[in-house]
Scaffold this motif. Structure first.
Motif, PDB file in Angstrom:
ATOM      1  N   ASN A 117       7.879  -1.282   9.627  1.00  0.00           N
ATOM      2  CA  ASN A 117       7.058  -0.474   8.681  1.00  0.00           C
ATOM      3  C   ASN A 117       5.937  -1.222   8.155  1.00  0.00           C
ATOM      4  OD1 ASN A 117       9.269   1.234   8.142  1.00  0.00           O
ATOM      5  ND2 ASN A 117      10.197  -0.234   6.663  1.00  0.00           N
ATOM      6  N   ASN A 118       4.883  -1.642   9.071  1.00  0.00           N
ATOM      7  CA  ASN A 118       3.613  -2.035   8.895  1.00  0.00           C
ATOM      8  C   ASN A 118       2.518  -0.914   9.216  1.00  0.00           C
ATOM      9  OD1 ASN A 118       4.108  -1.870  11.768  1.00  0.00           O
ATOM     10  ND2 ASN A 118       2.683  -3.767  12.083  1.00  0.00           N
ATOM     11  N   PHE A 119       2.689   0.055   8.357  1.00  0.00           N
ATOM     12  CA  PHE A 119       1.806   1.407   8.507  1.00  0.00           C
ATOM     13  C   PHE A 119       0.350   0.842   8.167  1.00  0.00           C
ATOM     14  CE2 PHE A 119       5.954   3.259   7.436  1.00  0.00           C
ATOM     15  CZ  PHE A 119       6.043   3.823   8.820  1.00  0.00           C
ATOM     16  N   GLU A 120       0.287  -0.017   7.146  1.00  0.00           N
ATOM     17  CA  GLU A 120      -1.156  -0.261   6.878  1.00  0.00           C
ATOM     18  C   GLU A 120      -2.111  -1.095   7.651  1.00  0.00           C
ATOM     19  OE1 GLU A 120      -1.865   1.199   4.230  1.00  0.00           O
ATOM     20  OE2 GLU A 120       0.165   1.906   4.110  1.00  0.00           O
ATOM     21  N   ASN A 121      -1.288  -1.531   8.772  1.00  0.00           N
ATOM     22  CA  ASN A 121      -2.024  -2.292   9.949  1.00  0.00           C
ATOM     23  C   ASN A 121      -2.849  -1.347  10.518  1.00  0.00           C
ATOM     24  OD1 ASN A 121      -2.162  -2.800  12.892  1.00  0.00           O
ATOM     25  ND2 ASN A 121      -1.766  -4.899  12.257  1.00  0.00           N
TER      26      ASN A 121
END
Length: 151
Positions: A6-10
Motif C-alpha cells: 500500500n505505498n501509493f504515495e511513492n
C-alpha cells in the motif's frame, strides 16, 4: 526482491499506476475497461504490493477478495525497464504466495481479448491459469478473457 504494501504515495508507484491506467483505458473499448484507479485500489478488500530491486521499482499487483477463498488479481504491471526479463512471472508468483498466506484457494483474472493483451494472456497461461467463464460481477464480453487458478 522486496515488497512494500500500500505505498501509493511513492512517486515511482504512483507514476507506474497512472501509466497503467492511461494505457489500458486507451486500448480498451468503453464498457470493457475494468482497470481500477488508485482510489479503487485503496478500498477495503484489496491488498496492493509494489515489488522492488534495491531502490528500483520492478512492478506491482493487487489482490481483490471476491470472498474469503476466492481472489482476483488486479493492476499487475511490470515497469518498462524490467519487461521481457521474466519479472512478470516473478510478480505473479509473489502474488500467488501472498494469496495462499491469506487463505485464498482460487484466483481469477480478467484481461483484454485484443492483440495488445496477448502478452498478458500468454503470461497467465504460463503461470498455470486456465480459461474460465466470467466470475464475480463480470459478464460475457467479446473484449474480455477470464482465467482462474486453483492454489
Amino acid at each position: 526482491m522486496k515488497s512494500i504494501e500500500n505505498n501509493f504515495e511513492n512517486k515511482q508507484v504512483n507514476d507506474l499506476l497512472i501509466q497503467h491506467f492511461i494505457e489500458l483505458r486507451s486500448v480498451s473499448p468503453e464498457g470493457s475497461t475494468h482497470v481500477l484507479d488508485i482510489d479503487g485500489l485503496k478500498v477495503e478488500g484489496i491488498k496492493f504490493w509494489s515489488l522492488w530491486e534495491n531502490n528500483n521499482l520492478i512492478g506491482c499487483g493487487a489482490l481483490k477478495f471476491i470472498d474469503k477463498k476466492h481472489g482476483e488479481f488486479k493492476s499487475i504491471r511490470v515497469n518498462d525497464n524490467y519487461r521481457g526479463k521474466g519479472y512478470g512471472k516473478k510478480i505473479i508468483f509473489y502474488l500467488i504466495d501472498q494469496s495462499k498466506k491469506l487463505g485464498i484457494e482460487i484466483l481469477s483474472v480478467e484481461t483484454g481479448a485484443g492483440n495488445f493483451f496477448s502478452p498478458a494472456r500468454k503470461l497467465f497461461k504460463s503461470c498455470g491459469f486456465k480459461e474460465c467463464k466470467p466470475f464475480a460481477h463480470y459478464l460475457e464480453d467479446p473484449n474480455s478473457c477470464y482465467y482462474n487458478l486453483k492454489i
